[in-house]
Design a protein around this motif. Structure first.
Motif, PDB file in Angstrom:
ATOM      1  N   ASN A 216       0.934  -1.187  -0.050  1.00 51.68           N
ATOM      2  CA  ASN A 216       0.035  -0.061   0.006  1.00 51.68           C
ATOM      3  C   ASN A 216       0.860   1.067  -0.016  1.00 51.68           C
ATOM      4  OD1 ASN A 216      -2.323  -1.382   0.085  1.00 51.68           O
ATOM      5  ND2 ASN A 216      -2.360  -1.554   2.234  1.00 51.68           N
ATOM      6  N   HIS A 245      -5.954   0.072  -7.341  1.00 53.65           N
ATOM      7  CA  HIS A 245      -6.115  -0.633  -6.417  1.00 53.65           C
ATOM      8  C   HIS A 245      -6.059  -0.002  -4.877  1.00 53.65           C
ATOM      9  CE1 HIS A 245      -1.841  -0.927  -6.200  1.00 53.65           C
ATOM     10  NE2 HIS A 245      -1.927  -1.442  -5.038  1.00 53.65           N
ATOM     11  N   LEU A 246      -5.488   1.414  -4.957  1.00 52.85           N
ATOM     12  CA  LEU A 246      -5.185   2.077  -3.799  1.00 52.85           C
ATOM     13  C   LEU A 246      -6.456   3.070  -3.690  1.00 52.85           C
ATOM     14  CD1 LEU A 246      -1.242   2.447  -3.852  1.00 52.85           C
ATOM     15  CD2 LEU A 246      -2.771   0.871  -2.372  1.00 52.85           C
ATOM     16  N   THR A 249      -8.437   4.083  -0.670  1.00 53.94           N
ATOM     17  CA  THR A 249      -8.026   3.474   0.560  1.00 53.94           C
ATOM     18  C   THR A 249      -7.485   4.566   1.348  1.00 53.94           C
ATOM     19  OG1 THR A 249      -5.896   2.935  -0.385  1.00 53.94           O
ATOM     20  CG2 THR A 249      -7.689   1.352  -0.457  1.00 53.94           C
ATOM     21  N   GLU A 250      -6.724   4.516   2.371  1.00 50.17           N
ATOM     22  CA  GLU A 250      -5.922   5.432   3.240  1.00 50.17           C
ATOM     23  C   GLU A 250      -4.429   5.006   3.151  1.00 50.17           C
ATOM     24  OE1 GLU A 250      -8.137   6.047   6.737  1.00 50.17           O
ATOM     25  OE2 GLU A 250      -9.443   7.488   5.934  1.00 50.17           O
ATOM     26  N   ARG A 259      -3.971   9.838   9.057  1.00 49.79           N
ATOM     27  CA  ARG A 259      -4.327   8.728   7.905  1.00 49.79           C
ATOM     28  C   ARG A 259      -4.980   9.851   6.706  1.00 49.79           C
ATOM     29  NH1 ARG A 259      -2.884   3.661   8.123  1.00 49.79           N
ATOM     30  NH2 ARG A 259      -4.185   3.362   6.171  1.00 49.79           N
ATOM     31  N   PRO A 261      -6.710   9.998   2.728  1.00 52.59           N
ATOM     32  CA  PRO A 261      -7.144   9.107   1.686  1.00 52.59           C
ATOM     33  C   PRO A 261      -6.365   9.522   0.143  1.00 52.59           C
ATOM     34  CG  PRO A 261      -8.632  11.374   1.616  1.00 52.59           C
ATOM     35  CD  PRO A 261      -7.472  11.366   2.769  1.00 52.59           C
TER      36      PRO A 261
END
Length: 876
Positions: A216, A245-246, A249-250, A259, A261
């Motif tokens: 990630n 795919h990211l 997400t954070e 955190r 985004p």
């Protein structure tokens, strides 16, 4: 006194600008020549002076601007227009406040020590004592402005206009208050407009930082590592397969524990860097837009002094202290993927103090430009306003069609205070100039002032008395032409267009926009104090006079093109003035005047008819070029006619007619000389007002060239056959002069010669003038020519046979030529050797080979020329 009165002034031996210019200028002002009459029935011509800063002094850009505006104004006045050239100054918010603050610092006092009211009083005191130095310098340059209508952007009338415009736009929803990213100067403590930011390529560093870990992890690069403390997202392009795919997400933001985004935004360039960018909405204009689209938090991490306000180890650090500290902390955590030093990138600096500008989220006042810019664009598209040169019209449309809302508030004390009051219960009231502001407990006025460009944007009509309906507005609005540099096309011209078409019922503020280029040094480099190549126009005026300074600038003023200038060219312009002075003095000493009209063509010599024909063509050419704003071509046309045709040729031909002609011929020549000089002085007056005024007064005894009539083209003397014969005379004289020089004859040495052939027969009526111009005497009995040349003319070949015996040392001349021939033959052999060397030719760069070929061509030409000279020398 009429224009054709008897002359009453004798000319001194030479023109001395320092002794004459100030007196002549004051005479013009005292006579009221520059004062416009709004009640006149003459057609109007109006220009408003781009207002120089009250802190400023005359620089070459001003000198160019003013020269061209004065030239246009003087010509229109002579053409019978009612001319208004309206002067004034800009209060220059930041610049003036900085100057006064520096003065206070010498006293150990700050503006905050004084308070707002006392500080403003000090600024007005400074303005009264030191401001407006440039206005006196304008007088030195000869600016024919209407001093009775001088304005200042903070005077009572213009302040009323500014408040009126703000109120109307506020009521129309075109002015609003909002948080946006602005250019912020931490030193001046204010927002800046785009034009107040200078961009330069500075050395910095590009740091690549890894956010997150493992699969990630995502890498971003930045030149301002300290701003990562305010990141609220990482952005990637929605079509970038590497990061799909990211998205959504954070990832953990290093050093902060927050955190943030990962968002997809089409603004991101997947080809640049890693294709991922950090998003700091409160400190970057592009990031701000991304933040708005994705509803991201906007964290301001620095205060007005660019000091970090985020709690933690960097709290209280200046941004440039925090940058290496943040990088060091990231390195300690193993987050630095790559570092590139030096990394050259564009950095904005405050144009007033050179501090690096900080993009910053701030609550400011803005103008919604969408409808205004569209109206400004339409005014040019439909022809209400014409841009010169036309190719710069595209730049204009590129700007107005892509404008962003304009931030107009400044965190200063000197300027037009924003006329908005805030109440105790979140009320907000905008007050017009004739309205009373709200009173009572809790009401306060907005502390900010307006951007200087807001008030200067109203300049074309506020200076004429708007919002009142005045005679000046009725007579002189819209103005005829705006003359300014292309560098402020976007910032000032566009703003005036927006305000003008908005407020004046769609009527444009000017009919024409003439854009000139920037002034550079002789090598074409931009002038700067750092390079040490700045030229002071005042120094030029001290050395060469105002006329020479003006004429030098005008000769380089091609529409839209930058110009290079040097002291050598100014000296050349001074010499041009001297040439004109001496020509006029010679003519007057020989009785030239405007007392008698020019006789009919049938009574004149061919030389007289030729110069009158050329004069008519020159007047027509000058008029056409003036109307097309081709100032360089106008100047060069006048220079060519006066120096080459009038002084170098006609005056020489006229001498023969004055000294050797009949009384009628001499009288006609004096009338022609007077008329031609009268006309060229009028034509040249817009560019060189002082020397032309002095000469014209002496020649004509008239009142002033300022109010004399502009010449009209008289083409009745044009005669192609006469032009052809005079051209043949010029060619014959030029070739004989060249031949004499080749033979080593002194310029004044007389030589017996016989002229013959069909070409000569066609110009035989000019025999006396030809012989006078080239110092040839008539052949006598026993004439034995020892040299000759043939000159091809329109009427055939002219043969010139000369007796050079006893005029030159033949043996010494032959020896000299043989030596020169040897040098040329050696050069030919050297170049042939190099060009014939295959090894050399295979390795030599193309430009080196071209240079050698050029040397060879020169050597061949020299050999031919020297051999031809040797062949013409008499045999010993």
């Amino acid at each position: 006194m009429t224009e054709n009165a008897q002359p009453q002034t004798d000319l001194p031996g030479a023109w001395n600008p320092a002794d004459e210019e100030a007196t002549l200028y004051q005479r013009w002002v005292d006579a009221g020549y520059f004062t416009a009459d709004a009640s006149s029935d003459k057609p109007p011509f109006s220009i408003v002076l781009p207002p120089p800063n009250v802190t400023g002094s005359l620089h070459m850009g001003h000198a160019l601007d003013h020269t061209l505006m004065d030239a246009m104004s003087r010509r229109r006045r002579m053409q019978g227009y009612e001319v208004l050239w309206l002067p004034g100054m800009d209060h220059a918010g930041i610049a003036t406040q900085n100057v006064v603050e520096r003065e206070l610092a010498k006293e150990g006092v700050s503006r905050h020590d004084l308070g707002r009211e006392k500080f403003i009083e000090r600024v007005w005191e400074w303005k009264a004592e030191y401001g407006g130095k440039i206005l006196g310098q304008m007088r030195r340059l000869g600016d024919g402005v209407d001093w009775s209508r001088e304005r200042f952007t903070m005077d009572e009338g213009l302040s009323r206009a500014v408040q009126t415009m703000f109120k109307r736009m506020f009521d129309d929803g075109l002015i609003y208050r909002a948080e946006r990213i602005i250019n912020w100067c931490p030193r001046c403590q204010t927002a800046l407009s785009d034009i107040e930011v200078d961009h330069s390529d500075d050395d910095g560093e590009l740091v690549s930082i890894r956010y997150g870990d493992g699969e990630n992890a995502i890498v971003v690069a930045t030149t301002r590592a300290e701003t990562m403390l305010g990141d609220t997202a990482v952005a990637v392009h929605p079509d970038d397969e590497r990061y799909k795919h990211l998205v959504g997400t954070e990832v953990e933001l290093p050093l902060t524990g927050r955190r943030i985004p990962i968002v997809a935004d089409e603004h991101v360039d997947p080809e640049f860097g890693t294709g991922a960018v950090k998003v700091t909405p409160a400190h970057d204009p592009n990031d701000f837009e991304i933040g708005r689209r994705h509803d991201l938090p906007m964290l301001t991490i620095m205060d007005e002094r660019a000091v970090v306000t985020v709690h933690g180890p960097f709290l209280g650090m200046d941004r440039f202290e925090a940058r290496p500290a943040v990088v060091a902390a990231l390195r300690a955590e193993g987050r630095i993927v790559a570092e590139k030093r030096p990394y050259v990138h564009a950095v904005g600096h405050c144009s007033r103090c050179d501090t690096v500008v900080e993009p910053r989220l701030s609550l400011q006042w803005w103008v919604n430009v969408e409808s205004l810019s569209r109206m400004a664009g339409d005014a040019v598209r439909d022809g209400r306003t014409t841009v010169y040169p036309q190719e710069l019209g595209k730049r204009y449309f590129d700007w107005v069609d892509n404008m962003h809302d304009w931030t107009i508030s400044r965190q200063l004390w000197w300027g037009h205070r924003i006329p908005v009051w805030y109440g105790p219960d979140d009320q907000m009231v905008c007050v017009g100039p004739d309205e009373q502001p709200p009173s009572g407990e809790g009401w306060t006025q907005d502390p900010d002032v307006l951007d200087t460009w807001f008030s200067s944007g109203l300049w074309p009509f506020s200076t004429m008395g708007w919002p009142d309906k005045t005679p000046e507005l009725e007579k002189f609005y819209p103005t005829s032409v705006l003359c300014t540099g292309y560098d402020i096309l976007f910032f000032w011209v566009v703003r005036m267009m927006m305000f003008g078409v908005y407020e004046m019922d769609g009527v444009q503020p000017f009919d024409h926009v003439y854009l000139h280029g920037l002034i550079r040094d002789a090598q074409g480099k931009k002038m700067s104090k750092t390079r040490g190549n700045v030229i002071d126009p005042l120094a030029w005026m001290d050395s060469f006079g105002a006329d020479a300074t003006r004429f030098t600038l005008a000769r380089g003023a091609n529409p839209g093109s930058d110009m290079a200038i040097s002291e050598e060219w100014a000296a050349g312009s001074r010499n041009f003035g001297t040439k004109l002075w001496n020509a006029t003095k010679f003519a007057m000493m020989n009785g030239a005047s405007v007392e008698h009209p020019v006789p009919a063509a049938s009574e004149l010599t061919e030389a007289d008819r030729w110069i009158l024909g050329r004069l008519g063509a020159t007047v027509s050419e000058v008029d056409a070029l003036f109307e097309d704003y081709q100032f360089a071509k106008v100047s060069n046309a006048l220079y060519s006619f006066i120096w080459n045709e009038l002084c170098d040729w006609y005056l020489e031909l006229a001498k023969v007619q004055l000294y050797n002609g009949t009384e009628t011929t001499a009288a006609n020549t004096r009338a022609v000389l007077g008329h031609v000089l009268d006309t060229v002085l009028r034509l040249l007056h817009p560019f060189m007002p002082f020397i032309t005024e002095k000469l014209w007064l002496a020649l004509t005894g008239g009142e002033s060239l300022v109010i004399a009539s502009w010449p009209t083209a008289d083409t009745s003397f044009a005669d192609a056959a006469v032009d052809g014969r005079i051209a043949d005379v010029q060619k014959l004289v030029t070739e004989v002069r060249r031949f004499r020089a080749d033979q080593g004859l002194k310029p004044g040495q007389k030589v017996a010669a016989r002229l013959s052939g069909g070409g000569y027969d066609a110009v035989a009526s000019h025999d006396e003038a030809i012989r006078s111009l080239v110092r040839l005497t008539a052949p006598e009995d026993g004439f034995a020519p020892s040299a000759s040349l043939e000159v091809g003319l329109a009427g055939g070949v002219a043969t010139v046979e000369l007796d050079l015996s006893g005029t030159i040392d033949v043996a010494a001349e032959r020896k000299r030529l043989q030596k020169d021939l040897g040098v040329a033959e050696k050069e030919l052999a050297t170049t042939d050797g190099k060009l014939g060397n295959e090894a050399f030719m295979a390795k030599a760069p193309e430009h080196v080979v071209d240079k050698i070929k050029g040397r060879r061509e020169t050597a061949v030409a020299d050999i031919e020329r020297i051999k031809a000279r040797l062949a013409t020398l008499p045999q010993a």
